[in-house]
Structure formats: structure tokens, C-alpha cells
Design a protein around this motif. Structure first.
Motif, PDB file in Angstrom:
ATOM      1  N   ASN A  31      37.692  45.088  54.693  1.00 57.51           N
ATOM      2  CA  ASN A  31      38.485  44.099  55.420  1.00 57.51           C
ATOM      3  C   ASN A  31      38.642  42.777  54.695  1.00 57.51           C
ATOM      4  O   ASN A  31      39.414  41.926  55.145  1.00 57.51           O
ATOM      5  CB  ASN A  31      37.852  43.823  56.793  1.00 57.51           C
ATOM      6  CG  ASN A  31      37.908  45.037  57.687  1.00 57.51           C
ATOM      7  OD1 ASN A  31      38.890  45.767  57.681  1.00 57.51           O
ATOM      8  ND2 ASN A  31      36.850  45.250  58.449  1.00 57.51           N
ATOM      9  N   ASP A  32      37.909  42.582  53.593  1.00 61.27           N
ATOM     10  CA  ASP A  32      37.919  41.244  53.010  1.00 61.27           C
ATOM     11  C   ASP A  32      38.083  41.179  51.496  1.00 61.27           C
ATOM     12  O   ASP A  32      38.030  40.098  50.916  1.00 61.27           O
ATOM     13  CB  ASP A  32      36.651  40.497  53.408  1.00 61.27           C
ATOM     14  CG  ASP A  32      35.376  41.206  52.969  1.00 61.27           C
ATOM     15  OD1 ASP A  32      35.459  42.341  52.456  1.00 61.27           O
ATOM     16  OD2 ASP A  32      34.298  40.614  53.144  1.00 61.27           O
ATOM     17  N   LEU A  33      38.314  42.302  50.837  1.00 59.06           N
ATOM     18  CA  LEU A  33      38.477  42.297  49.382  1.00 59.06           C
ATOM     19  C   LEU A  33      39.757  43.011  48.957  1.00 59.06           C
ATOM     20  O   LEU A  33      40.259  43.880  49.665  1.00 59.06           O
ATOM     21  CB  LEU A  33      37.304  43.004  48.695  1.00 59.06           C
ATOM     22  CG  LEU A  33      35.973  42.289  48.622  1.00 59.06           C
ATOM     23  CD1 LEU A  33      34.931  43.192  47.965  1.00 59.06           C
ATOM     24  CD2 LEU A  33      36.074  40.969  47.887  1.00 59.06           C
ATOM     25  N   ALA A  34      40.230  42.632  47.765  1.00 61.75           N
ATOM     26  CA  ALA A  34      41.314  43.352  47.097  1.00 61.75           C
ATOM     27  C   ALA A  34      41.012  43.321  45.604  1.00 61.75           C
ATOM     28  O   ALA A  34      40.484  42.342  45.090  1.00 61.75           O
ATOM     29  CB  ALA A  34      42.658  42.695  47.368  1.00 61.75           C
ATOM     30  N   ILE A  35      41.338  44.395  44.931  1.00 56.02           N
ATOM     31  CA  ILE A  35      41.109  44.507  43.490  1.00 56.02           C
ATOM     32  C   ILE A  35      42.465  44.558  42.797  1.00 56.02           C
ATOM     33  O   ILE A  35      43.278  45.440  43.084  1.00 56.02           O
ATOM     34  CB  ILE A  35      40.312  45.781  43.160  1.00 56.02           C
ATOM     35  CG1 ILE A  35      38.937  45.723  43.827  1.00 56.02           C
ATOM     36  CG2 ILE A  35      40.195  45.974  41.655  1.00 56.02           C
ATOM     37  CD1 ILE A  35      38.181  47.032  43.784  1.00 56.02           C
ATOM     38  N   ILE A  36      42.714  43.591  41.911  1.00 52.92           N
ATOM     39  CA  ILE A  36      43.911  43.671  41.062  1.00 52.92           C
ATOM     40  C   ILE A  36      43.524  44.547  39.884  1.00 52.92           C
ATOM     41  O   ILE A  36      42.632  44.199  39.112  1.00 52.92           O
ATOM     42  CB  ILE A  36      44.384  42.290  40.581  1.00 52.92           C
ATOM     43  CG1 ILE A  36      44.797  41.424  41.761  1.00 52.92           C
ATOM     44  CG2 ILE A  36      45.545  42.451  39.592  1.00 52.92           C
ATOM     45  CD1 ILE A  36      45.206  40.007  41.392  1.00 52.92           C
ATOM     46  N   ASP A  37      44.188  45.695  39.770  1.00 50.56           N
ATOM     47  CA  ASP A  37      43.752  46.670  38.769  1.00 50.56           C
ATOM     48  C   ASP A  37      44.763  46.944  37.660  1.00 50.56           C
ATOM     49  O   ASP A  37      44.444  47.662  36.706  1.00 50.56           O
ATOM     50  CB  ASP A  37      43.352  47.982  39.444  1.00 50.56           C
ATOM     51  CG  ASP A  37      44.452  48.562  40.334  1.00 50.56           C
ATOM     52  OD1 ASP A  37      45.582  48.048  40.341  1.00 50.56           O
ATOM     53  OD2 ASP A  37      44.158  49.531  41.051  1.00 50.56           O
ATOM     54  N   HIS A  38      45.954  46.366  37.751  1.00 51.48           N
ATOM     55  CA  HIS A  38      46.951  46.685  36.717  1.00 51.48           C
ATOM     56  C   HIS A  38      48.078  45.657  36.719  1.00 51.48           C
ATOM     57  O   HIS A  38      48.558  45.270  37.785  1.00 51.48           O
ATOM     58  CB  HIS A  38      47.530  48.076  36.991  1.00 51.48           C
ATOM     59  CG  HIS A  38      48.659  48.465  36.099  1.00 51.48           C
ATOM     60  ND1 HIS A  38      48.496  48.749  34.756  1.00 51.48           N
ATOM     61  CD2 HIS A  38      49.979  48.609  36.352  1.00 51.48           C
ATOM     62  CE1 HIS A  38      49.675  49.060  34.238  1.00 51.48           C
ATOM     63  NE2 HIS A  38      50.592  48.977  35.184  1.00 51.48           N
ATOM     64  N   THR A  39      48.467  45.235  35.523  1.00 46.28           N
ATOM     65  CA  THR A  39      49.648  44.385  35.345  1.00 46.28           C
ATOM     66  C   THR A  39      50.441  44.950  34.185  1.00 46.28           C
ATOM     67  O   THR A  39      49.876  45.270  33.138  1.00 46.28           O
ATOM     68  CB  THR A  39      49.264  42.924  35.026  1.00 46.28           C
ATOM     69  OG1 THR A  39      48.416  42.437  36.067  1.00 46.28           O
ATOM     70  CG2 THR A  39      50.496  42.039  34.911  1.00 46.28           C
ATOM     71  N   TYR A  40      51.750  45.048  34.384  1.00 43.51           N
ATOM     72  CA  TYR A  40      52.641  45.551  33.336  1.00 43.51           C
ATOM     73  C   TYR A  40      53.931  44.746  33.349  1.00 43.51           C
ATOM     74  O   TYR A  40      54.488  44.460  34.413  1.00 43.51           O
ATOM     75  CB  TYR A  40      52.987  47.025  33.579  1.00 43.51           C
ATOM     76  CG  TYR A  40      54.153  47.498  32.740  1.00 43.51           C
ATOM     77  CD1 TYR A  40      53.973  47.816  31.395  1.00 43.51           C
ATOM     78  CD2 TYR A  40      55.430  47.585  33.272  1.00 43.51           C
ATOM     79  CE1 TYR A  40      55.047  48.222  30.615  1.00 43.51           C
ATOM     80  CE2 TYR A  40      56.508  47.998  32.493  1.00 43.51           C
ATOM     81  CZ  TYR A  40      56.304  48.302  31.167  1.00 43.51           C
ATOM     82  OH  TYR A  40      57.365  48.696  30.391  1.00 43.51           O
ATOM     83  N   VAL A  41      54.378  44.353  32.149  1.00 40.41           N
ATOM     84  CA  VAL A  41      55.708  43.759  31.964  1.00 40.41           C
ATOM     85  C   VAL A  41      56.336  44.430  30.747  1.00 40.41           C
ATOM     86  O   VAL A  41      55.721  44.495  29.674  1.00 40.41           O
ATOM     87  CB  VAL A  41      55.643  42.231  31.748  1.00 40.41           C
ATOM     88  CG1 VAL A  41      57.038  41.662  31.504  1.00 40.41           C
ATOM     89  CG2 VAL A  41      55.000  41.533  32.942  1.00 40.41           C
ATOM     90  N   GLU A  65      46.048  37.555  54.235  1.00 41.67           N
ATOM     91  CA  GLU A  65      45.212  38.612  54.817  1.00 41.67           C
ATOM     92  C   GLU A  65      43.732  38.226  54.898  1.00 41.67           C
ATOM     93  O   GLU A  65      42.917  38.998  55.398  1.00 41.67           O
ATOM     94  CB  GLU A  65      45.361  39.898  54.003  1.00 41.67           C
ATOM     95  CG  GLU A  65      46.748  40.496  54.082  1.00 41.67           C
ATOM     96  CD  GLU A  65      46.876  41.813  53.340  1.00 41.67           C
ATOM     97  OE1 GLU A  65      45.849  42.402  52.918  1.00 41.67           O
ATOM     98  OE2 GLU A  65      48.032  42.266  53.171  1.00 41.67           O
ATOM     99  N   GLY A  66      43.378  37.058  54.367  1.00 36.56           N
ATOM    100  CA  GLY A  66      41.987  36.618  54.403  1.00 36.56           C
ATOM    101  C   GLY A  66      41.079  37.385  53.467  1.00 36.56           C
ATOM    102  O   GLY A  66      39.901  37.564  53.743  1.00 36.56           O
ATOM    103  N   ARG A  67      41.623  37.812  52.346  1.00 35.13           N
ATOM    104  CA  ARG A  67      40.859  38.600  51.375  1.00 35.13           C
ATOM    105  C   ARG A  67      40.525  37.791  50.126  1.00 35.13           C
ATOM    106  O   ARG A  67      41.280  36.912  49.734  1.00 35.13           O
ATOM    107  CB  ARG A  67      41.653  39.824  50.939  1.00 35.13           C
ATOM    108  CG  ARG A  67      41.906  40.811  52.034  1.00 35.13           C
ATOM    109  CD  ARG A  67      42.804  41.944  51.545  1.00 35.13           C
ATOM    110  NE  ARG A  67      43.139  42.840  52.629  1.00 35.13           N
ATOM    111  CZ  ARG A  67      42.390  43.851  53.017  1.00 35.13           C
ATOM    112  NH1 ARG A  67      41.268  44.125  52.385  1.00 35.13           N
ATOM    113  NH2 ARG A  67      42.767  44.604  54.028  1.00 35.13           N
ATOM    114  N   LYS A  68      39.434  38.121  49.494  1.00 38.21           N
ATOM    115  CA  LYS A  68      39.069  37.617  48.169  1.00 38.21           C
ATOM    116  C   LYS A  68      39.530  38.658  47.153  1.00 38.21           C
ATOM    117  O   LYS A  68      39.647  39.840  47.471  1.00 38.21           O
ATOM    118  CB  LYS A  68      37.557  37.408  48.046  1.00 38.21           C
ATOM    119  CG  LYS A  68      36.982  36.422  49.026  1.00 38.21           C
ATOM    120  CD  LYS A  68      37.221  35.027  48.587  1.00 38.21           C
ATOM    121  CE  LYS A  68      36.491  34.053  49.528  1.00 38.21           C
ATOM    122  NZ  LYS A  68      36.653  32.686  49.119  1.00 38.21           N
TER     123      LYS A  68
END
Length: 93
Positions: A31-41, A65-68
Motif C-alpha cells: 500500500n505504500d511503495l512503488a519500484i521504478i524498474d525501467h526507463t527507455y528513450v 497515492e501516498g507511496r514512497k
């Protein structure tokens, strides 16, 4: 440039039938986390601030969303180092 949102990513679509120009993907954890796992340009669009804008969109969304955020992708990790205003949303490891 058009920035779109799907369930676990923000992206810039390519022309019809072509690969997306850019994307940043993330996974919600609990309920409180998100993982940025990929960036592409796409190489032809680099240096135009597209990935910066994608990062900002993810940060805005996760704040709502109140996430870290846990930055697993190297680009996101560098963005947190460069942007002191985002430190409040960076998950402590």
C-alpha cells in the motif's frame, strides 16, 4: 509531445505501428511503495528532457497515492540524486 499513462507506466507513443518513443515503468508494492524498474528513450529522442518528464509524472502519481519510491533503474536513482525536492518520496533502504 504526448505523455500517456497505463497501469504501471508512463510513456510517449510512437507513430502508429511504431515502437514507443519512451517509457518509464514502475511496480506498486503493498500500500505504500512503488519500484521504478525501467526507463527507455529511443536514441533519436535522447537529450530532450523526455525521461525527466516521465520521472516527474511518476513522482506526481506516487505522491497522489501516498507511496514512497524505490529507484531500481539507474536513471531514476540519478534523478533522486539530482532533485532534492524529491527526497521526501524516496524510500529509505
Amino acid at each position: 509531445m504526448e505523455y500517456l499513462e497505463e497501469e504501471n507506466r508512463f510513456y510517449v507513443p510512437g507513430a502508429q505501428g511504431e515502437q514507443d518513443i519512451a517509457e518509464m515503468t514502475f511496480q506498486r508494492q503493498g500500500n505504500d511503495l512503488a519500484i521504478i524498474d525501467h526507463t527507455y528513450v529511443n536514441i533519436n529522442y535522447r537529450g530532450q528532457g523526455i525521461a525527466d518528464r516521465l520521472f516527474d509524472l511518476v513522482v506526481e502519481k506516487m505522491r497522489q497515492e501516498g507511496r514512497k519510491i524505490v529507484p531500481l533503474c539507474s536513471f531514476a536513482e540519478k534523478q533522486f540524486a539530482r532533485k532534492p525536492a524529491c527526497q521526501d518520496i524516496l524510500a529509505q533502504r
